[in-house]
Scaffold this motif. Sequence first.
Motif, PDB file in Angstrom:
ATOM      1  N   ILE A  59      -0.003  -2.258   6.038  1.00 57.15           N
ATOM      2  CA  ILE A  59      -1.322  -2.151   5.422  1.00 57.15           C
ATOM      3  C   ILE A  59      -1.525  -0.768   4.804  1.00 57.15           C
ATOM      4  CG2 ILE A  59      -3.808  -2.147   5.876  1.00 57.15           C
ATOM      5  CD1 ILE A  59      -3.318  -4.263   8.008  1.00 57.15           C
ATOM      6  N   SER A  60      -1.058   0.260   5.516  1.00 57.75           N
ATOM      7  CA  SER A  60      -1.184   1.627   4.996  1.00 57.75           C
ATOM      8  C   SER A  60      -0.414   1.796   3.694  1.00 57.75           C
ATOM      9  CB  SER A  60      -0.678   2.628   6.040  1.00 57.75           C
ATOM     10  OG  SER A  60      -1.451   2.567   7.222  1.00 57.75           O
TER      11      SER A  60
ATOM     12  N   MET B 232      -1.965   2.691   0.094  1.00 60.27           N
ATOM     13  CA  MET B 232      -1.450   3.912  -0.516  1.00 60.27           C
ATOM     14  C   MET B 232      -0.951   3.634  -1.925  1.00 60.27           C
ATOM     15  SD  MET B 232       1.711   6.365   0.644  1.00 60.27           S
ATOM     16  CE  MET B 232       2.940   5.182   0.081  1.00 60.27           C
ATOM     17  N   MET B 233      -0.200   2.537  -2.105  1.00 56.81           N
ATOM     18  CA  MET B 233       0.318   2.219  -3.421  1.00 56.81           C
ATOM     19  C   MET B 233      -0.787   1.743  -4.363  1.00 56.81           C
ATOM     20  SD  MET B 233       3.232   3.261  -2.972  1.00 56.81           S
ATOM     21  CE  MET B 233       3.879   2.959  -4.613  1.00 56.81           C
ATOM     22  N   LEU B 234      -1.830   1.113  -3.827  1.00 50.70           N
ATOM     23  CA  LEU B 234      -2.971   0.745  -4.662  1.00 50.70           C
ATOM     24  C   LEU B 234      -3.656   2.002  -5.190  1.00 50.70           C
ATOM     25  CD1 LEU B 234      -4.810  -1.433  -5.817  1.00 50.70           C
ATOM     26  CD2 LEU B 234      -6.137  -1.355  -3.682  1.00 50.70           C
TER      27      LEU B 234
ATOM     28  N   LEU C 269      -0.849   8.016 -10.634  1.00 51.02           N
ATOM     29  CA  LEU C 269       0.153   8.977 -10.155  1.00 51.02           C
ATOM     30  C   LEU C 269       1.562   8.506 -10.500  1.00 51.02           C
ATOM     31  CD1 LEU C 269      -1.317   9.952  -6.654  1.00 51.02           C
ATOM     32  CD2 LEU C 269      -1.334  11.302  -8.766  1.00 51.02           C
ATOM     33  N   ILE C 270       1.762   7.198 -10.456  1.00 49.39           N
ATOM     34  CA  ILE C 270       3.009   6.593 -10.926  1.00 49.39           C
ATOM     35  C   ILE C 270       2.633   5.539 -11.946  1.00 49.39           C
ATOM     36  CG2 ILE C 270       5.064   5.264 -10.328  1.00 49.39           C
ATOM     37  CD1 ILE C 270       4.977   6.427  -7.557  1.00 49.39           C
TER      38      ILE C 270
ATOM     39  N   THR D 284       8.119  -1.181  -1.357  1.00 50.19           N
ATOM     40  CA  THR D 284       6.825  -0.545  -1.584  1.00 50.19           C
ATOM     41  C   THR D 284       6.555  -0.355  -3.064  1.00 50.19           C
ATOM     42  OG1 THR D 284       7.013   0.637   0.539  1.00 50.19           O
ATOM     43  CG2 THR D 284       5.417   1.478  -1.043  1.00 50.19           C
ATOM     44  N   LEU D 285       7.559   0.062  -3.825  1.00 49.02           N
ATOM     45  CA  LEU D 285       7.383   0.241  -5.265  1.00 49.02           C
ATOM     46  C   LEU D 285       7.154  -1.084  -5.980  1.00 49.02           C
ATOM     47  CD1 LEU D 285      10.062   3.014  -5.948  1.00 49.02           C
ATOM     48  CD2 LEU D 285       7.573   3.267  -5.930  1.00 49.02           C
ATOM     49  N   ASN D 286       7.650  -2.173  -5.389  1.00 54.15           N
ATOM     50  CA  ASN D 286       7.386  -3.490  -5.971  1.00 54.15           C
ATOM     51  C   ASN D 286       5.901  -3.821  -5.956  1.00 54.15           C
ATOM     52  OD1 ASN D 286       9.585  -5.721  -6.762  1.00 54.15           O
ATOM     53  ND2 ASN D 286      10.540  -4.202  -5.433  1.00 54.15           N
ATOM     54  N   LEU D 287       5.150  -3.211  -5.030  1.00 49.76           N
ATOM     55  CA  LEU D 287       3.709  -3.434  -5.013  1.00 49.76           C
ATOM     56  C   LEU D 287       3.068  -2.955  -6.308  1.00 49.76           C
ATOM     57  CD1 LEU D 287       2.877  -2.339  -1.348  1.00 49.76           C
ATOM     58  CD2 LEU D 287       2.829  -4.670  -2.262  1.00 49.76           C
TER      59      LEU D 287
END
Length: 256
Positions: free
Chosen positions: A133-134, A138-140, A147-148, A204-207
């Motif tokens: 969940i974190s 974070m990626m959202l 930022l990316i 995570t980057l796939n998010l």
Amino acid sequence: MSFFDRFTKSNNPLLKEESLSRASSSTLDGSIIERADDNVMTVSGAVNKSFLMGLLLLLTATYSYANPSGLFLWGGAIGGLVLVLIMSFKRHLSPTLAPVYALLEGLFVGSVTAIYAAGFGAGIVFQAVLLTISLLFMMLFVYKTGLIRVTQKFRTGIMMATGGIFLVYLLNIGLSFFGINMPFLHEGGMIGIGISLFIIGIATLNLLLDFDSFDQAAAMRAPKYMEWFCAMGLIVTLVWLYIEVLRLLSILSSND
């Protein structure tokens, strides 16, 4: 076109840019149409569908965690995979099949979670859920703040890395039938931990690609059923991320 070609040309194994574009401008018979505002995908609609699918997944995951069985494990995994493949080719069926996929995937996730909890304690489950969940939020935040940025080069790099990982998974599954395990893939030690961290990083980057797909489909005025399809893509990524986080935590626990 091979499965790998289909995979590496998409934001997500399920969300291809050309598919989104085609779905946004044509009917099932290929004719071009203009959709009313109440018949097009919205980001908020896709988010709501994602929450609903998450609740359905949690429902069956809780049940299978309390009542683990091989039937739930393999039935959920195989059934979920079959539905994903069907929806990849028949996206208009997503409103019906995506909720069923979430229920089946919950059976799989709950069974896997029960296995890890039995081997490493229930605490590992709480840690894995919290970390997943974190990472999601974070990626959202990273995506919304820019930022990316999800550029074409970034998208292509993540797609290639993801495709490579899944090819390794398939190879490992094939070798396992002959009693052979790929070295370091599921082992402890610094190399095993490094591999696990790399896979989690790619998941995570796939998010970011999933979030971008929500925006792209909405901007293209994709049909309403694409809300379910895009939501399913996000759930696929989250399940993958959760399982890999569980795997990493189990490796770290074994090294204590």
